[in-house]
Design an enzyme around this catalytic site. Structure first.
Site, PDB file in Angstrom:
ATOM      1  CB  SER A 141       0.116  -1.402  -1.087  1.00  0.00           C
ATOM      2  OG  SER A 141       0.471  -0.482  -0.067  1.00  0.00           O
ATOM      3  CE1 TYR A 154      -1.368  -4.941   2.999  1.00  0.00           C
ATOM      4  CE2 TYR A 154       0.201  -3.175   2.641  1.00  0.00           C
ATOM      5  CZ  TYR A 154      -1.076  -3.688   2.498  1.00  0.00           C
ATOM      6  OH  TYR A 154      -2.047  -2.949   1.853  1.00  0.00           O
TER       7      TYR A 154
HETATM    8  P1  NAP Z   1     -10.915  -3.343   4.099  1.00  0.00           P
HETATM    9  O1  NAP Z   1     -12.003  -2.352   4.173  1.00  0.00           O
HETATM   10  O2  NAP Z   1     -10.485  -4.083   5.309  1.00  0.00           O
HETATM   11  O3  NAP Z   1     -11.278  -4.377   2.943  1.00  0.00           O
HETATM   12  C1  NAP Z   1     -10.579  -5.580   2.781  1.00  0.00           C
HETATM   13  C2  NAP Z   1     -11.460  -6.485   1.962  1.00  0.00           C
HETATM   14  O4  NAP Z   1     -10.786  -7.722   1.713  1.00  0.00           O
HETATM   15  C3  NAP Z   1     -12.768  -6.812   2.649  1.00  0.00           C
HETATM   16  O5  NAP Z   1     -13.803  -6.729   1.695  1.00  0.00           O
HETATM   17  C4  NAP Z   1     -12.593  -8.240   3.106  1.00  0.00           C
HETATM   18  O6  NAP Z   1     -13.850  -8.911   3.130  1.00  0.00           O
HETATM   19  C5  NAP Z   1     -11.683  -8.798   2.007  1.00  0.00           C
HETATM   20  N1  NAP Z   1     -10.939  -9.960   2.442  1.00  0.00           N
HETATM   21  C6  NAP Z   1     -10.019 -10.066   3.435  1.00  0.00           C
HETATM   22  N2  NAP Z   1      -9.586 -11.330   3.526  1.00  0.00           N
HETATM   23  C7  NAP Z   1     -10.253 -12.048   2.585  1.00  0.00           C
HETATM   24  C8  NAP Z   1     -10.236 -13.394   2.173  1.00  0.00           C
HETATM   25  N3  NAP Z   1      -9.453 -14.321   2.770  1.00  0.00           N
HETATM   26  N4  NAP Z   1     -11.044 -13.763   1.158  1.00  0.00           N
HETATM   27  C9  NAP Z   1     -11.838 -12.869   0.542  1.00  0.00           C
HETATM   28  N5  NAP Z   1     -11.901 -11.580   0.878  1.00  0.00           N
HETATM   29  C10 NAP Z   1     -11.104 -11.172   1.886  1.00  0.00           C
HETATM   30  O7  NAP Z   1      -9.591  -2.648   3.559  1.00  0.00           O
HETATM   31  P2  NAP Z   1      -9.259  -1.818   2.231  1.00  0.00           P
HETATM   32  O8  NAP Z   1      -8.356  -0.761   2.669  1.00  0.00           O
HETATM   33  O9  NAP Z   1     -10.456  -1.507   1.443  1.00  0.00           O
HETATM   34  O10 NAP Z   1      -8.378  -2.909   1.468  1.00  0.00           O
HETATM   35  C11 NAP Z   1      -8.603  -3.263   0.105  1.00  0.00           C
HETATM   36  C12 NAP Z   1      -7.270  -3.519  -0.548  1.00  0.00           C
HETATM   37  O11 NAP Z   1      -6.529  -2.301  -0.591  1.00  0.00           O
HETATM   38  C13 NAP Z   1      -6.370  -4.512   0.177  1.00  0.00           C
HETATM   39  O12 NAP Z   1      -5.725  -5.332  -0.775  1.00  0.00           O
HETATM   40  C14 NAP Z   1      -5.364  -3.630   0.881  1.00  0.00           C
HETATM   41  O13 NAP Z   1      -4.161  -4.292   1.135  1.00  0.00           O
HETATM   42  C15 NAP Z   1      -5.214  -2.542  -0.145  1.00  0.00           C
HETATM   43  N6  NAP Z   1      -4.648  -1.283   0.325  1.00  0.00           N
HETATM   44  C16 NAP Z   1      -5.263  -0.572   1.305  1.00  0.00           C
HETATM   45  C17 NAP Z   1      -4.700   0.627   1.727  1.00  0.00           C
HETATM   46  C18 NAP Z   1      -5.312   1.453   2.805  1.00  0.00           C
HETATM   47  O14 NAP Z   1      -4.643   2.358   3.328  1.00  0.00           O
HETATM   48  N7  NAP Z   1      -6.577   1.230   3.182  1.00  0.00           N
HETATM   49  C19 NAP Z   1      -3.520   1.096   1.147  1.00  0.00           C
HETATM   50  C20 NAP Z   1      -2.929   0.344   0.127  1.00  0.00           C
HETATM   51  C21 NAP Z   1      -3.509  -0.836  -0.280  1.00  0.00           C
HETATM   52  P3  NAP Z   1     -14.201 -10.058   4.225  1.00  0.00           P
HETATM   53  O15 NAP Z   1     -13.609  -9.622   5.517  1.00  0.00           O
HETATM   54  O16 NAP Z   1     -15.692 -10.134   4.188  1.00  0.00           O
HETATM   55  O17 NAP Z   1     -13.580 -11.286   3.690  1.00  0.00           O
END
Ligand code: NAP
Length: 253
Positions: A141, A154
């Site tokens: 991130s 985080y």
């Molecule tokens: P999201 O839509 O909430 O997706 C998060 C994913 O992680 C979901 O598929 C969730 O699936 C899975 N997950 C959470 N806890 C888990 C666990 N214990 N075991 C296995 N799977 C798990 O959010 P996103 O934004 O796409 O996030 C994806 C990645 O991008 C994350 O690492 C996040 O930190 C990173 N990121 C996001 C942003 C942003 O602004 N959106 C910015 C920088 C980085 P389940 O709930 O089914 O387990």
């Protein structure tokens, strides 16, 4: 098709950035194994990919548990015979300062965001070495590159992912295993939607998130997926140990 006959495993592939990436990699010819904890969401993504003529399967895996990560990797090997790409993407966020965070909350964020990536690398690398190489992409991130207010655990977890990426890349560079990470800016996924919705003034929060990027908007999940595709494909064959910011210029400031 840039990934024809390749096999890709994507954690957190049932939502947001992982879902967009699963769809894109499948479109580029990869057989995709997606995981997460929510079976229904996982099935929806698999159906979407299959309806477009792609190959995909879902398996439940909690990435905070090493045994479940090993099971995910073993499942992909049993199903498709090999793994070429691992996208360690599953993650959770926590809006708390260091003084507000409990030990349990810190453990939970580190276990998913950092330990999950660590053990993903541990269990896939022997397979990649046996095949002569492969590509690991981790989701860090911008909060792993610069401090972000109110995101103590985080930031600690994502900073860890950035340096773990560089470290693992060095240990396995000679084996043809490339390891890189993407560092997204705020991206319009369910994670951000939840964050905006629970803020006192959602409209203002949305605008503020957009405005903090020099490009004046948030990323679409597909824009992060495109960066992952590049790092997964042979087009990035001499790139390893890098943290690629996909952030509309935010960390250039
Ligand atoms: P999201 O839509 O909430 O997706 C998060 C994913 O992680 C979901 O598929 C969730 O699936 C899975 N997950 C959470 N806890 C888990 C666990 N214990 N075991 C296995 N799977 C798990 O959010 P996103 O934004 O796409 O996030 C994806 C990645 O991008 C994350 O690492 C996040 O930190 C990173 N990121 C996001 C942003 C942003 O602004 N959106 C910015 C920088 C980085 P389940 O709930 O089914 O387990």
């Amino acid at each position: 098709m840039r990934l024809l006959n390749k096999v890709a495993v994507i954690t957190g592939g049932n939502s947001g950035i992982g879902k967009a990436t699963a769809i894109l990699l499948a479109k580029e010819g990869a057989k995709v194994v997606i995981s997460g904890r929510d079976l229904e969401l996982g099935r929806e993504v698999v159906d979407l990919i299959k309806k477009s003529g792609g190959k995909a399967a879902f398996i439940r895996a909690d990435v905070s548990k090493e045994a479940e990560i090993k099971n995910l990797i073993d499942f992909a090997i049993r199903l498709y015979g090999r793994i070429d790409i691992l996208f360690n993407n599953a993650g959770i966020e926590l809006q708390k300062t260091v003084t507000e965070t409990t030990e349990e909350e810190l453990n939970s964020v580190l276990n998913v965001n950092l330990k999950g990536v660590f053990f993903g690398c541990k269990h896939v690398i022997p397979h990649l070495i046996k095949q002569g190489g492969g590509s690991i992409i981790n989701t860090a991130s911008i909060a792993g590159l610069v401090g972000s207010p109110g995101l103590a655990a985080y930031c600690a977890s994502k900073g860890g992912v950035v340096l773990l990426t560089k470290q693992v890349a060095l240990d396995f560079a000679k084996s043809g295993v490339r390891v890189n990470c993407v560092c997204p800016g705020a991206t319009m996924t369910p994670m951000v939607e939840r964050f905006v919705a629970k803020s006192p003034n959602p409209e203002k929060t949305f605008e503020d998130l957009a405005k903090m990027h020099p490009m004046g908007r948030m990323a679409k999940p597909e824009e992060i997926a495109n960066a992952v595709l590049f790092l997964a494909s042979d087009e990035s064959s001499f790139i390893t140990g890098q943290a690629l910011a996909v952030d509309g210029g935010l960390t250039a400031q």
